[in-house]
Motif scaffolding. Structure first.
Motif, short mmCIF file in Angstrom:
data_model
loop_
_atom_site.label_atom_id
_atom_site.label_comp_id
_atom_site.label_asym_id
_atom_site.label_seq_id
_atom_site.Cartn_x
_atom_site.Cartn_y
_atom_site.Cartn_z
N GLU A 1 1.88 5.87 -11.41
CA GLU A 1 1.31 6.66 -12.47
C GLU A 1 2.40 7.03 -13.46
OE1 GLU A 1 -1.20 9.86 -11.43
OE2 GLU A 1 -1.98 8.89 -9.65
N THR A 2 2.12 6.79 -14.73
CA THR A 2 3.10 7.08 -15.77
C THR A 2 3.52 8.54 -15.71
OG1 THR A 2 2.08 5.41 -17.18
CG2 THR A 2 3.49 7.03 -18.25
N GLY A 3 4.81 8.79 -15.73
CA GLY A 3 5.35 10.14 -15.71
C GLY A 3 5.52 10.71 -14.32
N LYS A 4 4.99 10.03 -13.29
CA LYS A 4 5.12 10.52 -11.91
C LYS A 4 5.92 9.56 -11.05
CE LYS A 4 0.82 13.19 -11.94
NZ LYS A 4 -0.47 13.41 -11.27
N HIS A 5 5.56 8.29 -11.09
CA HIS A 5 6.24 7.28 -10.30
C HIS A 5 6.49 6.06 -11.19
CE1 HIS A 5 5.21 9.67 -6.81
NE2 HIS A 5 3.96 9.66 -7.18
N PRO A 6 7.50 5.28 -10.87
CA PRO A 6 7.74 4.06 -11.64
C PRO A 6 6.53 3.14 -11.55
CG PRO A 6 9.61 4.57 -10.21
CD PRO A 6 8.49 5.48 -9.80
N VAL A 7 6.13 2.58 -12.68
CA VAL A 7 5.03 1.63 -12.71
C VAL A 7 5.57 0.28 -12.27
CG1 VAL A 7 3.33 0.49 -14.17
CG2 VAL A 7 3.86 2.90 -14.54
N ASP A 8 4.91 -0.34 -11.29
CA ASP A 8 5.43 -1.59 -10.73
C ASP A 8 4.26 -2.46 -10.27
OD1 ASP A 8 6.77 -3.62 -9.43
OD2 ASP A 8 8.05 -2.31 -8.24
N THR A 9 4.09 -3.62 -10.91
CA THR A 9 3.03 -4.55 -10.50
C THR A 9 3.64 -5.86 -9.99
OG1 THR A 9 2.79 -5.22 -12.82
CG2 THR A 9 1.23 -3.60 -11.98
N SER A 10 4.86 -5.77 -9.48
CA SER A 10 5.50 -6.96 -8.91
C SER A 10 4.84 -7.31 -7.57
CB SER A 10 6.99 -6.70 -8.68
OG SER A 10 7.18 -5.73 -7.66
N LYS A 11 5.03 -8.55 -7.16
CA LYS A 11 4.45 -9.00 -5.90
C LYS A 11 5.00 -8.19 -4.73
CE LYS A 11 3.61 -13.13 -3.09
NZ LYS A 11 3.75 -14.61 -2.99
N LYS A 12 6.30 -7.96 -4.72
CA LYS A 12 6.93 -7.20 -3.64
C LYS A 12 6.31 -5.82 -3.50
CE LYS A 12 11.51 -5.55 -2.12
NZ LYS A 12 11.18 -4.11 -2.07
N HIS A 13 6.14 -5.15 -4.63
CA HIS A 13 5.59 -3.80 -4.59
C HIS A 13 4.14 -3.80 -4.11
CE1 HIS A 13 4.90 0.37 -5.67
NE2 HIS A 13 3.81 -0.01 -6.32
N ILE A 14 3.35 -4.75 -4.59
CA ILE A 14 1.93 -4.80 -4.20
C ILE A 14 1.79 -5.05 -2.70
CG2 ILE A 14 -0.19 -6.16 -4.42
CD1 ILE A 14 0.55 -6.52 -7.40
N LEU A 15 2.57 -5.98 -2.16
CA LEU A 15 2.47 -6.28 -0.74
C LEU A 15 2.86 -5.07 0.12
CD1 LEU A 15 3.93 -9.91 -0.59
CD2 LEU A 15 1.55 -9.18 -0.75
N GLU A 16 3.83 -4.30 -0.35
CA GLU A 16 4.22 -3.09 0.37
C GLU A 16 3.18 -1.98 0.19
OE1 GLU A 16 8.01 -2.17 -1.26
OE2 GLU A 16 9.09 -3.68 -0.08
N ALA A 17 2.69 -1.84 -1.03
CA ALA A 17 1.78 -0.74 -1.35
C ALA A 17 0.44 -0.87 -0.63
CB ALA A 17 1.56 -0.68 -2.86
N VAL A 18 -0.07 -2.09 -0.51
CA VAL A 18 -1.37 -2.25 0.13
C VAL A 18 -1.30 -1.85 1.60
CG1 VAL A 18 -1.16 -4.69 0.81
CG2 VAL A 18 -3.41 -3.73 0.30
N ASP A 19 -0.21 -2.19 2.26
CA ASP A 19 -0.07 -1.80 3.68
C ASP A 19 0.02 -0.28 3.83
OD1 ASP A 19 -0.21 -4.37 4.68
OD2 ASP A 19 1.96 -4.70 4.60
N LYS A 20 0.71 0.37 2.89
CA LYS A 20 0.79 1.83 2.92
C LYS A 20 -0.59 2.44 2.70
CE LYS A 20 5.59 2.23 1.32
NZ LYS A 20 6.47 2.70 0.20
N SER A 21 -1.36 1.85 1.78
CA SER A 21 -2.70 2.37 1.50
C SER A 21 -3.62 2.21 2.72
CB SER A 21 -3.31 1.65 0.30
OG SER A 21 -2.62 1.97 -0.89
N LEU A 22 -3.55 1.07 3.35
CA LEU A 22 -4.38 0.83 4.54
C LEU A 22 -4.06 1.84 5.64
CD1 LEU A 22 -4.27 -3.07 4.64
CD2 LEU A 22 -6.28 -1.66 4.13
N LYS A 23 -2.78 2.09 5.82
CA LYS A 23 -2.35 3.05 6.84
C LYS A 23 -2.81 4.46 6.48
CE LYS A 23 1.76 4.69 9.32
NZ LYS A 23 3.24 4.57 9.45
#
Length: 232
Positions: free
Chosen positions: A8-30
């Motif tokens: 989210e702009t102003g809160k966390h770095p915006v990142d739509t890289s493959k590395k970030h998405i693969l990590e983020a989805v696992d965190k969301s599932l958990k």
């Protein structure tokens, strides 16, 4: 179930890289304690990662059964077009839904830049801030009303000729149907092309009822014309 990636702009770095998405989805599932996510959003676009890279990441997590469909929010029209072109060229997943800022007092951005894309790509649209931070409930009529809520300052910009004209039209239509201004506002959104459902929040049972009533209210042409005229 829907969730998002991209920060989210102003809160966390915006990142739509493959590395970030693969990590983020696992965190969301958990975090959500679920095996898969129905709708996964590109919430913000970093505008530097190649759209192909982002879509390749989505392809991987869809094939892994972690996500069913993808959607976009806060992405420029140009990048959205580029994403569909890449999806077609490389046989990658396509965005199925769009989440724009859209309501009776905030029409220009969506209608000028995204409505044609929703039509072209058959996107289901889920507008956020559907009640304009509460302004379209009719609670705020003057600057004296701004202290009624912690969100009061965010609606001050709507207290102009156009905003007051919209409230007047909402008053007339809500009186006609013996319902609330909020219900009419949401019903107007639902009546627009490609709208799946407005996104609105509630902090009480009464507010929740106004949201539930919106899909049951069918506005006639006269009502829609009055609201369109006031909001333009």
């Amino acid at each position: 179930m829907a969730t998002k990636v991209g920060g989210e702009t102003g809160k966390h770095p915006v990142d739509t890289s493959k590395k970030h998405i693969l990590e983020a989805v696992d965190k969301s599932l958990k975090h959500l304690q679920t095996d898969y996510i129905d709708l996964y959003y590109t919430h913000f676009d970093d505008e530097k990662t190649p759209v192909e890279e982002t879509l390749e990441a989505y392809n991987e997590i869809i094939k892994a059964g972690k996500v069913r469909y993808i959607a976009a929010s806060n992405i420029s029209p140009e990048r959205l077009e580029a994403s569909f072109a890449a999806s077609e060229k490389y046989n990658l997943p396509k965005y199925q839904a769009l989440q724009p800022h859209y309501n009776l007092v905030e029409r220009e951005g969506y209608e000028s830049n995204y409505a044609s894309l929703a039509e072209k790509y058959n996107l289901t649209v889920f507008p956020y801030w559907s009640l304009a931070s509460g302004f379209l409930t009719g609670k705020y009529r003057s600057e004296d009303d701004l202290n009624k809520s912690v969100r009061g300052d965010s609606v001050k910009k709507y207290l102009d000729e156009k905003g007051l004209a919209v409230l007047k039209a909402l008053d007339q239509v809500s009186e006609k149907y013996n319902t609330s201004q909020a219900t009419v506002s949401l019903a107007w959104l639902i009546a627009q092309p490609h709208i799946g459902a407005p996104i609105a929040s509630a902090t009480s049972e009464k507010q929740l009822k106004t949201i539930f009533e919106a899909p049951k209210l069918t506005l006639d042409k006269e009502d829609l014309d009055a609201l369109d005229q006031a909001s333009k």
